[in-house]
Motif scaffolding. Structure first.
Motif, short mmCIF file in Angstrom:
data_model
loop_
_atom_site.label_atom_id
_atom_site.label_comp_id
_atom_site.label_asym_id
_atom_site.label_seq_id
_atom_site.Cartn_x
_atom_site.Cartn_y
_atom_site.Cartn_z
N ALA A 50 -20.48 2.98 19.51
CA ALA A 50 -19.47 2.03 19.99
C ALA A 50 -18.63 2.65 21.11
O ALA A 50 -18.35 3.84 21.11
CB ALA A 50 -18.56 1.61 18.84
N VAL A 62 -15.38 2.67 21.82
CA VAL A 62 -14.08 2.38 21.20
C VAL A 62 -12.98 2.54 22.26
O VAL A 62 -12.99 3.51 23.01
CB VAL A 62 -13.81 3.37 20.04
N ALA A 63 -12.06 1.58 22.30
CA ALA A 63 -10.94 1.71 23.25
C ALA A 63 -10.16 2.98 22.91
O ALA A 63 -9.98 3.30 21.73
CB ALA A 63 -10.03 0.49 23.13
N ASP A 64 -9.73 3.71 23.93
CA ASP A 64 -9.01 4.96 23.65
C ASP A 64 -7.52 4.71 23.43
O ASP A 64 -6.84 5.52 22.82
CB ASP A 64 -9.22 5.94 24.80
N LYS A 66 -16.98 17.76 22.74
CA LYS A 66 -16.77 16.62 21.82
C LYS A 66 -17.58 16.80 20.54
O LYS A 66 -17.10 16.52 19.45
CB LYS A 66 -17.23 15.31 22.49
N MET A 122 -20.07 16.80 15.02
CA MET A 122 -21.32 16.01 15.08
C MET A 122 -22.54 16.93 14.97
O MET A 122 -22.47 18.11 15.30
CB MET A 122 -21.40 15.27 16.42
N LEU A 143 -22.85 6.72 16.04
CA LEU A 143 -21.66 6.06 16.58
C LEU A 143 -21.85 5.77 18.07
O LEU A 143 -21.63 6.63 18.92
CB LEU A 143 -20.44 6.95 16.33
N LYS A 170 -15.65 16.94 17.07
CA LYS A 170 -15.83 15.82 16.13
C LYS A 170 -16.83 16.15 15.02
O LYS A 170 -17.19 15.28 14.24
CB LYS A 170 -16.26 14.57 16.91
N GLY A 208 -23.24 11.16 17.75
CA GLY A 208 -22.32 10.43 18.63
C GLY A 208 -22.90 10.29 20.03
O GLY A 208 -23.97 10.82 20.34
N PHE A 209 -22.17 9.57 20.85
CA PHE A 209 -22.56 9.37 22.25
C PHE A 209 -21.47 9.94 23.14
O PHE A 209 -20.29 9.98 22.75
CB PHE A 209 -22.71 7.88 22.55
N THR A 233 -5.74 5.18 20.15
CA THR A 233 -6.35 4.56 18.96
C THR A 233 -6.90 5.70 18.10
O THR A 233 -7.03 6.82 18.58
CB THR A 233 -7.52 3.65 19.37
N PRO A 234 -7.23 5.42 16.84
CA PRO A 234 -7.84 6.49 16.04
C PRO A 234 -9.21 6.84 16.59
O PRO A 234 -9.91 5.97 17.12
CB PRO A 234 -7.97 5.85 14.65
N ASP A 235 -9.58 8.11 16.46
CA ASP A 235 -10.93 8.52 16.87
C ASP A 235 -11.84 8.42 15.65
O ASP A 235 -11.70 9.19 14.68
CB ASP A 235 -10.91 9.94 17.44
N ILE A 236 -12.73 7.44 15.68
CA ILE A 236 -13.58 7.16 14.51
C ILE A 236 -14.53 8.32 14.25
O ILE A 236 -14.67 8.79 13.11
CB ILE A 236 -14.36 5.84 14.74
N ALA A 237 -15.16 8.82 15.33
CA ALA A 237 -16.12 9.91 15.16
C ALA A 237 -15.43 11.13 14.56
O ALA A 237 -15.95 11.75 13.61
CB ALA A 237 -16.74 10.25 16.50
O1 C5P Z 1 -14.19 11.01 23.30
P1 C5P Z 1 -15.20 10.00 23.67
O2 C5P Z 1 -14.72 8.61 23.60
O3 C5P Z 1 -15.90 10.25 24.97
O4 C5P Z 1 -16.35 10.22 22.56
C1 C5P Z 1 -17.46 9.40 22.48
C2 C5P Z 1 -17.97 9.35 21.06
O5 C5P Z 1 -16.88 9.26 20.16
C3 C5P Z 1 -18.82 8.14 20.82
O6 C5P Z 1 -19.77 8.44 19.81
C4 C5P Z 1 -17.79 7.11 20.35
O7 C5P Z 1 -18.39 6.11 19.54
C5 C5P Z 1 -16.84 7.98 19.55
N1 C5P Z 1 -15.45 7.51 19.58
C6 C5P Z 1 -14.87 7.09 18.41
N2 C5P Z 1 -13.56 6.69 18.38
C7 C5P Z 1 -12.82 6.68 19.51
C8 C5P Z 1 -13.40 7.10 20.71
C9 C5P Z 1 -14.72 7.50 20.71
O8 C5P Z 1 -15.55 7.07 17.39
N3 C5P Z 1 -11.58 6.28 19.45
#
Ligand code: C5P
Length: 404
Positions: A275, A277-279, A338, A344, A273, A342, A323-324, A304-308
């Motif tokens: 991306a 992603v907008a928070d 994190k 990971m 992961l 998450k 993840g990153f 937004t939803p946290d995809i990870a």
């Molecule tokens: O919490 P943070 O945004 O720093 O975490 C970074 C990691 O979580 C990345 O791998 C990013 O792709 C993922 N992420 C996500 N969904 C979000 C925010 C971050 O999957 N809404």
């Protein structure tokens, strides 16, 4: 033993002053134990004698499909090869291959080849910069051919810039990597997400970020090169991969990215992961363009939803989640937190304040952190090389588990 040992290579040489470097490349290939057949274009023979190549390769050199009453079977040459490498590839030869013009032995063999084809271009900087060259190169890449980057520096014209033929050792290492790493991830299903997400404010405005998707796309390319089946969920305005085998799914918002990733994760072995992603997103999207006023404007945002984290909850035994973390302060502490939260299996930590790291750059400086407190720190390197390190780490994880 070298991954190139016993490989059958067709070396195509076209007419550039850099043709002399092909003789060095040929020597290196011979030392690796390759069986090499050389094809020269008519103008290449004006730069270096075919005798040089036939002596070094211990094989006759082909220059024409037919000469007098003799015919060289380009179809047989194309099928014989395990790889074809065109070095130097002039602007003219790149254009002929891109257009499918089988006007001589080199281009006819290229069209007949079923093996991977590598082009190492060489030309003057203005020819290299010309849009038609760029167009021809993207065409060749879209056919699944590999392009070896030109070097930057002094050119035979006296000008200085991009266009130099890559050094023979570098060309050799591309071939070596191809044979060494191809297929070691055959059958592995990999989900990668990359790029930013855009969250609409009104019909014309959005909240976004500066991510270009370069890191995630490099990861997708690396896994695909090694035989994995890659599904790339890609945010807006991102760069695109060259490998035509990567399945690309375009999305815009975090919600769309989540839906796409959840579906793909059901049958993925690995998810990377990358991306940004907008928070947050606006609580509501205005139906009409918000009018400019003189008062301060307040936007109400919701997370937004946290995809990870969502994939971390869904993760089944045997699945790997990478993840990153982009951190500017207390990086390791936040990244570890994190990774745990998450669920990971590894987190790639980078700091956009490090020179050459983060959004938009072609390079990155990262550390890998693992749940067992193990960590690995790397120097600044190309995103492609970072992607290689990530794939290696995943490969080790899978194999370490298989041995248990
Ligand atoms: O919490 P943070 O945004 O720093 O975490 C970074 C990691 O979580 C990345 O791998 C990013 O792709 C993922 N992420 C996500 N969904 C979000 C925010 C971050 O999957 N809404």
């Amino acid at each position: 033993m070298s991954s190139l040992h016993g490989k059958k290579i067709v070396l195509g040489v076209s007419g550039s002053i850099a043709a002399y470097k092909s003789a060095i490349l040929l020597r290196l290939l011979m030392k690796e134990g390759c069986d090499v057949r050389v094809i020269m274009t008519a103008s290449a023979s004006a730069f270096v004698s075919p005798l040089t190549f036939s002596t070094l390769s211990r094989n006759p050199v082909a220059t024409d499909v037919h000469r007098d009453d003799e015919w060289t079977n380009h179809v047989e040459w194309g099928l014989w090869a395990d790889a074809m490498i065109v070095a130097p590839a002039t602007a003219h030869t790149l254009a002929r291959c891109a257009l499918g013009l089988a006007s001589d032995m080199l281009t006819a063999t290229y069209l007949s080849a079923r093996c991977p084809v590598f082009f190492a271009p060489a030309m003057d900087l203005d020819m290299w910069d010309h849009p038609s060259t760029a167009e021809n190169i993207s065409r060749l890449q879209s056919y699944g051919n590999f392009i070896i980057d030109v070097g930057i520096g002094e050119l035979s014209s006296g000008l200085s810039g991009p266009g130099r033929l890559a050094e023979p050792e570098e060309i050799l290492s591309h071939l070596h990597d191809y044979f060494h790493y191809r297929e070691d991830m055959n059958g592995l299903k990999v989900l990668v997400n990359a790029g930013p997400t855009y969250e609409a404010i009104d019909p014309v405005r959005y909240i976004g970020n500066h991510s270009t998707g370069k890191m995630g796309v490099a990861v997708a390319e690396e896994f695909a090169k090694r035989g994995a089946e890659v599904h790339l969920v890609l945010g807006p305005e991102s760069v695109l991969p060259d490998n035509p085998h990567i399945q690309i799914e375009r999305v815009t918002t975090a919600d769309e990215m989540l839906a796409a990733c959840m579906l793909q994760f059901l049958h993925a072995d690995v998810a990377v992961l990358a991306a940004a992603v907008a928070d947050y997103k606006p609580t509501r999207v205005a139906d009409e363009k918000i009018k400019k006023g003189t008062e301060a404007l307040t936007l109400e945002l919701v997370p937004t939803p946290d995809i990870a984290a969502s994939l971390g909850k869904l993760k089944k035994p045997g699945q790997r989640l990478i993840g990153f973390a982009l951190e500017t302060k207390d990086g390791e502490k936040h990244a570890r937190e994190k990774m745990t939260r998450k669920n990971m299996d590894m987190i790639v930590l980078n700091n956009p304040r490090d020179n050459g790291a983060g959004f938009g750059h072609d390079t990155n400086k990262v550390s890998f952190l693992f749940p067992d407190n193990k960590e690995e720190h790397f120097e600044l390197k190309s995103k492609r090389a970072v992607a290689h390190d990530i794939a290696q780490a995943v490969h080790q994880m899978i194999h370490a588990n298989a041995k248990k």
